[in-house]
Scaffold this active site. Structure first.
Site, PDB file in Angstrom:
ATOM      1  N   CYS A   2      41.327  -7.575 -38.992  1.00 11.48           N
ATOM      2  CA  CYS A   2      41.354  -7.712 -40.450  1.00 11.48           C
ATOM      3  C   CYS A   2      41.302  -9.188 -40.838  1.00 11.48           C
ATOM      4  O   CYS A   2      41.445 -10.068 -40.002  1.00 11.48           O
ATOM      5  CB  CYS A   2      42.617  -7.078 -41.025  1.00 11.48           C
ATOM      6  N   ARG A  33      35.204  -9.800 -40.901  1.00 12.95           N
ATOM      7  CA  ARG A  33      36.283  -9.360 -40.011  1.00 12.95           C
ATOM      8  C   ARG A  33      36.652  -7.900 -40.233  1.00 12.95           C
ATOM      9  O   ARG A  33      37.391  -7.314 -39.438  1.00 12.95           O
ATOM     10  CB  ARG A  33      37.517 -10.237 -40.222  1.00 12.95           C
ATOM     11  N   TRP A 105      39.933  -3.701 -41.509  1.00 10.18           N
ATOM     12  CA  TRP A 105      39.179  -2.900 -40.551  1.00 10.18           C
ATOM     13  C   TRP A 105      40.156  -1.861 -40.027  1.00 10.18           C
ATOM     14  O   TRP A 105      41.158  -2.188 -39.403  1.00 10.18           O
ATOM     15  CB  TRP A 105      38.654  -3.775 -39.417  1.00 10.18           C
ATOM     16  N   ASN A 132      47.196  -8.773 -40.039  1.00 11.83           N
ATOM     17  CA  ASN A 132      46.091  -8.640 -39.089  1.00 11.83           C
ATOM     18  C   ASN A 132      46.700  -8.429 -37.717  1.00 11.83           C
ATOM     19  O   ASN A 132      47.484  -9.253 -37.252  1.00 11.83           O
ATOM     20  CB  ASN A 132      45.211  -9.898 -39.091  1.00 11.83           C
ATOM     21  N   GLY A 133      46.341  -7.321 -37.060  1.00 10.52           N
ATOM     22  CA  GLY A 133      46.888  -7.027 -35.741  1.00 10.52           C
ATOM     23  C   GLY A 133      47.355  -5.592 -35.655  1.00 10.52           C
ATOM     24  O   GLY A 133      47.017  -4.754 -36.501  1.00 10.52           O
ATOM     25  N   GLU A 546      21.971  -7.222 -23.500  1.00 12.21           N
ATOM     26  CA  GLU A 546      22.226  -7.834 -24.806  1.00 12.21           C
ATOM     27  C   GLU A 546      21.228  -7.362 -25.853  1.00 12.21           C
ATOM     28  O   GLU A 546      21.591  -7.107 -27.011  1.00 12.21           O
ATOM     29  CB  GLU A 546      22.205  -9.359 -24.674  1.00 12.21           C
ATOM     30  N   LYS A 550      22.240  -5.360 -29.288  1.00 13.80           N
ATOM     31  CA  LYS A 550      21.893  -5.776 -30.653  1.00 13.80           C
ATOM     32  C   LYS A 550      21.301  -4.613 -31.447  1.00 13.80           C
ATOM     33  O   LYS A 550      21.642  -4.395 -32.606  1.00 13.80           O
ATOM     34  CB  LYS A 550      20.901  -6.953 -30.616  1.00 13.80           C
ATOM     35  N   GLU A 553      24.119  -2.168 -32.184  1.00 15.45           N
ATOM     36  CA  GLU A 553      25.108  -2.675 -33.152  1.00 15.45           C
ATOM     37  C   GLU A 553      24.631  -2.565 -34.593  1.00 15.45           C
ATOM     38  O   GLU A 553      25.373  -2.104 -35.468  1.00 15.45           O
ATOM     39  CB  GLU A 553      25.410  -4.155 -32.869  1.00 15.45           C
ATOM     40  N   HIS A 569      16.972   5.832  -9.799  1.00 17.73           N
ATOM     41  CA  HIS A 569      18.233   6.531  -9.518  1.00 17.73           C
ATOM     42  C   HIS A 569      18.784   7.205 -10.770  1.00 17.73           C
ATOM     43  O   HIS A 569      19.980   7.144 -11.042  1.00 17.73           O
ATOM     44  CB  HIS A 569      19.248   5.555  -8.928  1.00 17.73           C
ATOM     45  N   LYS A 670      33.599  -8.636 -36.767  1.00 14.79           N
ATOM     46  CA  LYS A 670      33.179  -9.798 -35.977  1.00 14.79           C
ATOM     47  C   LYS A 670      34.174 -10.159 -34.883  1.00 14.79           C
ATOM     48  O   LYS A 670      33.815 -10.324 -33.732  1.00 14.79           O
ATOM     49  CB  LYS A 670      32.981 -10.988 -36.920  1.00 14.79           C
TER      50      LYS A 670
END
Length: 675
Positions: A2, A33, A105, A132-133, A546, A550, A553, A569, A670
């Site tokens: 948050c 955030r 969040w 936040n946490g 990566e 992207k 995401e 495989h 983020k």
């Protein structure tokens, strides 16, 4: 995860409308955030104190509290609508005022006004908290407080904090009479377990704010309005602020929310309590084993960031801006570090001999930072001759994997506040390893706790999907490998080739950015696809991971990065004429193997998109039956920096064409500051 923000003006008149906009703007800067819901709290008019109060516990009027589900602009519209309905005077001026704000969040409870912050102690809002946490023992505290008559309205872990503050306040008042705000907060901290950054506001302590932290970042910003600030940033913050002069004080989860107001700041340390009262800042060190805290002297630092870095400029989205900033961000990552045909890293200089003697290097990270470390692993091994292992931070903690005193543990995190990475850091420190930090954030917890490290200096990154930080992390680790291996004569020619490649890297990145239009056309052809596979190997296995991340995401498309050597495989069963597959086949030691992969996929009618070095189109796709993306060729270990950029552009354009939010993708934030 948050974002928390607070603003206190002292001895300077500010209208409520101005205060509201400062709080709203702080939240906008922190919205990356979390953006499930948001809220603010500020003071009511003094005249409102004459009206019947929901709580007779204090003399003043109860604070004005607003909460709303959704993004910040939903809160803004809601607040202005409510103040009209309640006839709140936006022109009312305050010479001293304390306001707090939060963007959420969701971790405990669905996004809804009742779960939004500030969370309250109950009727009258005697204590308000933004957090936040995660509080890990909230269920035990909730049961205890329920037995003492408290009623809970939200599903959050946070609500226990203001209710616990009220419980402590009431009990202390009954037994001892007066109790200070900091005493209340210290007793609350004594009961809390978990990671948190907290800001408290209470009408029992008007015009005061208290912030404290354990594990989550929290910044204090100081803006002296007297105009005499030269040299003051080196003085103790309490001495600096105990002068009665006009000033503005800020708390924030991130520096980007205060840069437009001041460049004087300090980052609170774990278990510190920062108390603002009468315009003065006091910092106390909380120790759960001691009844009284120690007073701490802390100096302000000067922020080296410009307001332009947190604005979009001429771009439509932050992600787009940050992709196109990479020629510049890579230059700043290397600036002053490539000298006389070698590499100079001041943050590692004193520890290079220790690293050279270590048993192994262990790279530890999460998400994009893990992928950057994976891209760096081959050339770190090559240039240093030291074995390198990879660890996802959360998995290392889950298995309690072995870390030895002879290890060098390298922690990679853009924000320097990633919860799993920081917990892995604590674990490595306990086991006696040398801990190195690779981060973008000066003053972050990671940079303070590690023994040494490298700041990547990529500039403020606001888009939730990391782009320029990824490429700067790879370059920073390349320079680290060059510095560690600089004592080896056998690799001198190779090092010189890589340093030459680094020198020209920014211009090559500018070249590959010219593929923007081509990537937009490719995105339009993939807009209706449900899945995407990306095959890479060697240096570019990390590029495959990566690139797929992207797309996953931001474009919300199922995508998987795969090691091309594992194709037979299992993944080969997925291949048909409908599934788009990107194969990274630029020139390196694995080129001929990738040519074989392409032929096998084509023989099964695969829908191929091949990324190759410029001029190699006929070599990778002689039949002309697949789409080709040609990129500049650079030193093989630096090729991942070039190769990821078309995939970043593809993810960006796919997201825009599919109508999704580029900078604030669904369910993500983020800076992952919770486990």
């Amino acid at each position: 995860m948050c974002g928390i923000f607070a603003y206190l003006n002292y001895n300077v008149s500010r209208e409520r409308r101005y205060i509201l906009e400062v709080l709203f703007n702080g939240l906008r800067r922190l919205e990356y955030r979390g953006y499930d819901s948001s809220g603010i709290a500020l003071d009511a008019d003094a005249a409102a104190a004459q009206l019947p109060s929901p709580s007779p516990a204090y003399a003043g009027a109860p604070p004005l509290v607003f909460r709303q589900e959704g993004k910040i602009e939903n809160l803004v519209r809601s607040v202005y609508s409510e103040v009209d309905e309640k006839d709140v005077n936006l022109d009312a001026a305050f010479s001293v005022h304390a306001g707090i704000a939060h963007t959420r969040w969701a971790t405990h409870g669905v996004p809804a006004p009742r779960n939004s912050h500030p969370q309250s102690s109950g009727a009258g809002d005697e204590f308000l908290v933004v957090h936040n946490g995660i509080i890990t023992n909230y269920e035990v505290l909730k049961e205890t407080l329920t037995r003492h008559g408290f009623t809970f309205e939200s599903d959050t872990d946070t609500e226990v904090i203001p209710k616990l503050a009220k419980f402590v306040f009431d009990k202390s008042h009954d037994e001892e009479g007066d109790v200070t705000f900091s005493q209340v907060v210290m007793e609350v901290m004594r009961q809390l377990e978990g990671a948190y950054a907290l800001i408290f506001k209470s009408p029992h302590y008007p015009n005061e704010l208290i912030a404290c932290k354990r594990g989550s970042q929290l910044i204090l910003g100081v803006n002296e309005l007297s105009g005499q600030q030269n040299g003051k940033s080196f003085h103790d913050v309490k001495t600096l602020t105990t002068n009665g002069k006009p000033k503005e004080l800020f708390f924030s989860s991130d520096l980007c929310a205060i840069v437009e107001h001041t460049k004087n700041y300090l980052a609170l340390e774990d278990n510190e309590i920062c108390h603002i009262k009468d315009g003065s800042v006091s910092i106390l060190k909380f120790d759960p084993h001691k009844e009284k805290p120690a007073s701490v002297q802390r100096a302000l630092s000067v922020l080296e960031m410009e307001v332009e870095q947190i604005k979009k400029g001429s771009y439509d989205h932050f992600m787009q801006k940050e992709i196109h900033e990479q020629p510049h961000s890579l230059k700043t990552t290397m600036r002053g570090r490539l000298k006389d045909g070698g590499v100079l890293l001041g943050g590692l200089k004193e520890y290079l001999k220790t690293i050279r003697r270590c048993r192994r290097v262990v790279f530890i990270g999460c998400g994009t930072s893990y992928n950057a470390a994976l891209a760096a692993r081959p050339f770190v091994e090559e240039l240093t001759g030291i074995p390198v292992t990879m660890e996802v931070a959360s998995d290392l903690l889950d298995r309690q994997g072995p870390i030895y005193r002879e290890d060098t543990a390298v922690f990679v995190s853009q924000s320097g506040e990633t919860a799993d990475t920081l917990m892995a850091l604590d674990y490595a420190l306990e086991n006696g390893a040398l801990c190195v930090g690779i981060t973008n954030t000066v003053g972050s917890t990671l940079s303070r706790k590690t023994h040494c490290g490298v700041h990547i200096n990529a500039g403020c990154e606001i888009g939730v999907a990391s782009t320029k930080a990824y490429t700067s992390q790879i370059v920073a680790m390349a320079m680290m490998a060059l510095a560690i291996g600089s004592d080896q004569i056998s690799t001198q020619a190779r090092r010189e080739t890589i340093i030459s490649g680094l020198t020209n890297l920014s211009s090559n990145v500018s070249e590959v950015l010219k593929l923007d239009v081509e990537m937009k056309e490719l995105a339009s052809s993939l807009i209706d696809s449900e899945s995407l596979l990306v095959f890479g190997r060697g240096y570019n296995y990390a590029t495959a991971l990566e690139g797929a991340l992207k797309v996953k995401e931001v474009a919300l498309m199922h995508s998987e990065g795969m090691l091309a050597g594992e194709m037979k495989h299992g993944p080969l069963a997925l291949v048909d004429e409908n599934l788009p597959i990107i194969v990274i086949a630029t020139r390196d030691a694995c080129f001929s193997k990738q040519q074989s992969v392409i032929q096998q996929l084509l023989s099964r009618k695969g829908r191929l998109i091949v990324m190759c070095s410029r001029g190699d189109a006929s070599a990778v796709c002689p039949s002309g039956s697949c789409r080709v993306i040609e990129v500049p060729q650079v030193a093989d270990c630096l090729q991942p920096v070039i190769n990821i950029i078309p995939l970043q552009l593809l993810a960006y354009h796919l997201t825009v064409l599919r109508g999704f939010d580029v900078d604030q993708p669904r369910n993500l934030a983020k800076s992952v500051t919770t486990q």
